[in-house]
Design a protein around this motif. Structure first.
Motif, PDB file in Angstrom:
ATOM      1  N   ILE A 173       0.979  -1.064  -0.039  1.00 47.50           N
ATOM      2  CA  ILE A 173       0.036   0.234   0.061  1.00 47.50           C
ATOM      3  C   ILE A 173       0.836   1.250  -0.028  1.00 47.50           C
ATOM      4  O   ILE A 173       0.601   2.008  -0.631  1.00 47.50           O
ATOM      5  N   ILE A 174       1.939   1.349   0.807  1.00 49.63           N
ATOM      6  CA  ILE A 174       2.798   2.418   0.977  1.00 49.63           C
ATOM      7  C   ILE A 174       3.617   2.565  -0.169  1.00 49.63           C
ATOM      8  O   ILE A 174       3.662   3.465  -0.800  1.00 49.63           O
ATOM      9  N   THR A 175       4.280   1.467  -0.680  1.00 43.53           N
ATOM     10  CA  THR A 175       5.114   1.507  -1.808  1.00 43.53           C
ATOM     11  C   THR A 175       4.599   2.098  -2.879  1.00 43.53           C
ATOM     12  O   THR A 175       5.069   2.776  -3.804  1.00 43.53           O
ATOM     13  N   ASN A 176       3.552   1.211  -3.360  1.00 40.67           N
ATOM     14  CA  ASN A 176       2.801   1.458  -4.755  1.00 40.67           C
ATOM     15  C   ASN A 176       2.254   3.182  -4.540  1.00 40.67           C
ATOM     16  O   ASN A 176       1.934   3.614  -5.710  1.00 40.67           O
ATOM     17  N   ALA A 177       2.045   3.655  -3.604  1.00 40.50           N
ATOM     18  CA  ALA A 177       1.520   5.123  -3.576  1.00 40.50           C
ATOM     19  C   ALA A 177       2.675   6.108  -3.620  1.00 40.50           C
ATOM     20  O   ALA A 177       2.248   7.134  -3.762  1.00 40.50           O
ATOM     21  N   TYR A 189     -12.716 -10.668  -8.816  1.00 40.69           N
ATOM     22  CA  TYR A 189     -13.123  -9.526  -8.708  1.00 40.69           C
ATOM     23  C   TYR A 189     -11.725  -8.413  -8.791  1.00 40.69           C
ATOM     24  O   TYR A 189     -11.914  -7.368  -9.367  1.00 40.69           O
ATOM     25  N   MET A 190     -10.885  -9.013  -8.102  1.00 45.14           N
ATOM     26  CA  MET A 190      -9.531  -8.351  -8.407  1.00 45.14           C
ATOM     27  C   MET A 190      -9.055  -8.237  -9.881  1.00 45.14           C
ATOM     28  O   MET A 190      -8.674  -6.821 -10.236  1.00 45.14           O
ATOM     29  N   ALA A 194     -15.303   0.685  -3.666  1.00 47.18           N
ATOM     30  CA  ALA A 194     -16.632   0.863  -2.784  1.00 47.18           C
ATOM     31  C   ALA A 194     -17.306  -0.466  -2.944  1.00 47.18           C
ATOM     32  O   ALA A 194     -17.609  -1.065  -1.974  1.00 47.18           O
ATOM     33  N   LEU A 195     -17.159  -0.720  -4.251  1.00 46.69           N
ATOM     34  CA  LEU A 195     -18.176  -2.102  -4.544  1.00 46.69           C
ATOM     35  C   LEU A 195     -17.436  -3.440  -3.546  1.00 46.69           C
ATOM     36  O   LEU A 195     -18.000  -4.327  -3.497  1.00 46.69           O
ATOM     37  N   TYR A 252      -7.521  -5.131  -1.380  1.00 44.76           N
ATOM     38  CA  TYR A 252      -8.115  -4.232  -2.771  1.00 44.76           C
ATOM     39  C   TYR A 252      -7.474  -2.829  -2.776  1.00 44.76           C
ATOM     40  O   TYR A 252      -7.579  -2.385  -3.557  1.00 44.76           O
ATOM     41  N   LEU A 253      -7.454  -2.285  -1.419  1.00 44.25           N
ATOM     42  CA  LEU A 253      -6.733  -0.956  -1.397  1.00 44.25           C
ATOM     43  C   LEU A 253      -5.608  -0.750  -2.110  1.00 44.25           C
ATOM     44  O   LEU A 253      -5.016  -0.024  -2.913  1.00 44.25           O
ATOM     45  N   LYS A 254      -4.555  -1.828  -1.759  1.00 41.68           N
ATOM     46  CA  LYS A 254      -3.212  -1.880  -2.461  1.00 41.68           C
ATOM     47  C   LYS A 254      -3.209  -2.187  -4.070  1.00 41.68           C
ATOM     48  O   LYS A 254      -2.613  -1.333  -4.637  1.00 41.68           O
ATOM     49  N   LEU A 255      -4.132  -3.032  -4.439  1.00 43.34           N
ATOM     50  CA  LEU A 255      -4.327  -3.037  -5.998  1.00 43.34           C
ATOM     51  C   LEU A 255      -4.836  -2.110  -6.573  1.00 43.34           C
ATOM     52  O   LEU A 255      -4.593  -1.622  -7.574  1.00 43.34           O
ATOM     53  N   LEU A 256      -6.167  -1.774  -6.081  1.00 49.02           N
ATOM     54  CA  LEU A 256      -7.224  -0.843  -6.841  1.00 49.02           C
ATOM     55  C   LEU A 256      -6.896   0.551  -6.756  1.00 49.02           C
ATOM     56  O   LEU A 256      -7.125   1.359  -7.527  1.00 49.02           O
TER      57      LEU A 256
END
Length: 197
Positions: free
Chosen positions: A75-79, A129-130, A154-155, A178-182
C-alpha cells in the motif's frame, strides 16, 4: 513541489532489485515509510494473534506475518511518487499491470490454504473481482480513472461485507488487499518530488 517523471537508472546487483521493487530514486522518507511501518504492522498482527489466543499453528503465524508485511508495504510503496513514475513509465501498460496483479493469486491461494481449508471458490471469487475491477480501471480514460477506482473499491467493500467469506481473525485483509491493488497500484498519479532533490 515539482512533478518529475524522470528517474535515475536502477543500480546493479541486489540494490538494483530493490530499486525495481520500490522505484529508482526513492527518497529516504519513502524508504523509511516502506521499511518500518510494514514490519510494525506485521509484529502487531502476530502479537494480537498470540495475546488473544487465536490458536494459530506456526504456519498460520508465518503466513499472516509475511502477508501483513507485504500488503501494508505494498500500500505504501505503490503510493509513493518514486513507485508511481517507475510503474507507470513508458512501456508499462495494461498487460504489465495485469501481470503484476495476477501474481496476487498466489497470496490468495496461500491464505486460503492456511485459513480456509483451501477454499477454491473463495480464491476464484476474490481473485476474479480483483482482475475484473483492475481491468475496468485500467481501460477507463485516464481522466476518469480515479472516480472509477474509488467506485470499484467501494463495491469491493460491499462484496467483502455481504458476499466474500471473511478470513478467520484476519477480517482486515481483504479491504487492505483491494486498497493496495485498486487504489495504490493501478492509479496513475503525478510523481511529486521534493524541491531539494
Amino acid at each position: 513541489m515539482k512533478i518529475d517523471w524522470h528517474f535515475p537508472p536502477a543500480r546493479a546487483g541486489f540494490f538494483g532489485v530493490i530499486d525495481k521493487l520500490i522505484g529508482p530514486g526513492a527518497t529516504k522518507a519513502e524508504k523509511n515509510l516502506q521499511l518500518f511501518v510494514p514490519f510494525l504492522a506485521g509484529f502487531t498482527v502476530l502479537a494480537h494473534a498470540y495475546l488473544d489466543a487465536f490458536g494459530w499453528g506456526w504456519g498460520q503465524y508465518l503466513v499472516a506475518g509475511l502477508i501483513t508485511v507485504d500488503i501494508v508495504g505494498g500500500i505504501i510503496t505503490n503510493a509513493t511518487s518514486s513507485a508511481k513514475r517507475w510503474f507507470h513509465r513508458e512501456g508499462q501498460g495494461f498487460k504489465q499491470h495485469m501481470g503484476f496483479i495476477s501474481i496476487h493469486f498466489i497470496q490468495l491461494t496461500i491464505l486460503s490454504w492456511a485459513f480456509l481449508d483451501f477454499d477454491i471458490i473463495w480464491i476464484a471469487s476474490v481473485g476474479g473481482y480483483m482482475m475484473l475491477a483492475s481491468a475496468v480501471i485500467l481501460l477507463t480514460p485516464l481522466y476518469l480513472q480515479r472516480p472509477i477506482a474509488l467506485l470499484m473499491y467501494a463495491l469491493a467493500i460491499v462484496l467483502i461485507t455481504y458476499q466474500f467469506k471473511p478470513l478467520p481473525d484476519m477480517t482486515w485483509f481483504l479491504p487492505l488487499f483491494y486498497l493496495k491493488l485498486l487504489l495504490s497500484h493501478v492509479l496513475r498519479e503525478e510523481p511529486y518530488r521534493p524541491d531539494h532533490e
